[in-house]
Design a protein around this motif. Structure first.
Motif, short mmCIF file in Angstrom:
data_model
loop_
_atom_site.label_atom_id
_atom_site.label_comp_id
_atom_site.label_asym_id
_atom_site.label_seq_id
_atom_site.Cartn_x
_atom_site.Cartn_y
_atom_site.Cartn_z
N ARG A 71 25.36 67.64 2.06
CA ARG A 71 25.12 66.21 2.23
C ARG A 71 26.47 65.53 2.11
O ARG A 71 27.37 66.03 1.44
N ASP B 21 27.20 63.05 0.39
CA ASP B 21 27.44 62.54 -0.96
C ASP B 21 27.21 63.60 -2.04
O ASP B 21 27.15 63.27 -3.22
N ASP B 22 27.09 64.87 -1.67
CA ASP B 22 26.89 65.87 -2.70
C ASP B 22 28.22 66.15 -3.42
O ASP B 22 29.29 65.78 -2.93
N PRO B 23 28.16 66.75 -4.59
CA PRO B 23 29.39 66.93 -5.38
C PRO B 23 30.50 67.69 -4.65
O PRO B 23 31.67 67.30 -4.74
N THR C 106 32.03 65.46 -1.97
CA THR C 106 32.76 64.39 -2.62
C THR C 106 34.10 64.88 -3.16
O THR C 106 35.14 64.23 -2.97
N GLY D 236 22.24 72.90 2.39
CA GLY D 236 22.09 71.75 1.53
C GLY D 236 23.22 70.74 1.58
O GLY D 236 23.28 69.83 0.76
#
Length: 180
Positions: free
Chosen positions: A158, A160-162, A165, A156
């Motif tokens: 990405r 921009d995932d938490p 980030t 999972g």
């Protein structure tokens, strides 16, 4: 390789990636052939077993990643931008799948070499980013490459995932976050 054989091979790899991502490692070769719209014999002509199929996927993915990192290293942009670009690129790759399968089977010499090349390229970019002041310098390049791997080599992932980030924010310097 003939064009039809190449297309069949691409269909097999695409079907395997989709099924592995959706159902995990337990997918049978027969299910992969069916998903690809091909006979089992065609699949086995291209890949004698699951290990060969996974190795092909891993080698292709890692080769493309190495080439992407090399191209980024040659760009005339900040090294921070290159690192963020690598994270974005990796988000669309089956790195978690490759990692999971790699943990279950021994690494091939080719795969080991590619991982070493990618890590060395990233470490060089990190060193340059530290010199330009965009990446914190209280961590070693190897530690930072390890953190980037955590960000991108998980299910999972990405850009921009938490988790990604937080990792990127934690690696950047205050001047990078301010956009200076």
């Amino acid at each position: 390789m003939r064009a039809d054989a190449r297309r069949n091979r691409e269909r097999i790899v695409a079907a395997a990636l989709d099924l592995f991502a959706e159902h995990g490692a337990g997918v049978s070769m027969e299910e992969i052939a069916q998903e690809a719209g091909l006979g089992v014999g065609t699949l086995y002509r291209h890949f004698p077993d699951r290990r060969a199929l996974v190795e092909d996927i891993a080698t292709g993915t890692l080769t493309a990643l190495r080439d992407h990192v090399r191209a980024g290293a040659d760009e005339a942009v900040s090294r921070w931008e290159v690192l963020v670009g690598v994270v974005r690129y990796c988000a669309g790759q089956p790195l978690a799948l490759i990692t999971r399968f790699s943990d279950a089977s021994p690494k091939s010499e080719t795969r080991s070499r590619l991982v070493h090349e990618i890590d060395a390229l990233l470490a060089d970019i990190v060193e340059q980013a530290q010199r330009e002041g965009s990446v914190r310098d209280d961590l070693t390049p190897g530690q930072i490459v390890g953190l980037i791997n955590v960000a991108v080599c998980r299910p999972g992932a990405r850009a921009d995932d938490p988790l990604a980030t937080v990792i990127l924010d934690g690696l950047s310097t205050a001047s990078t976050r301010r956009g200076s």
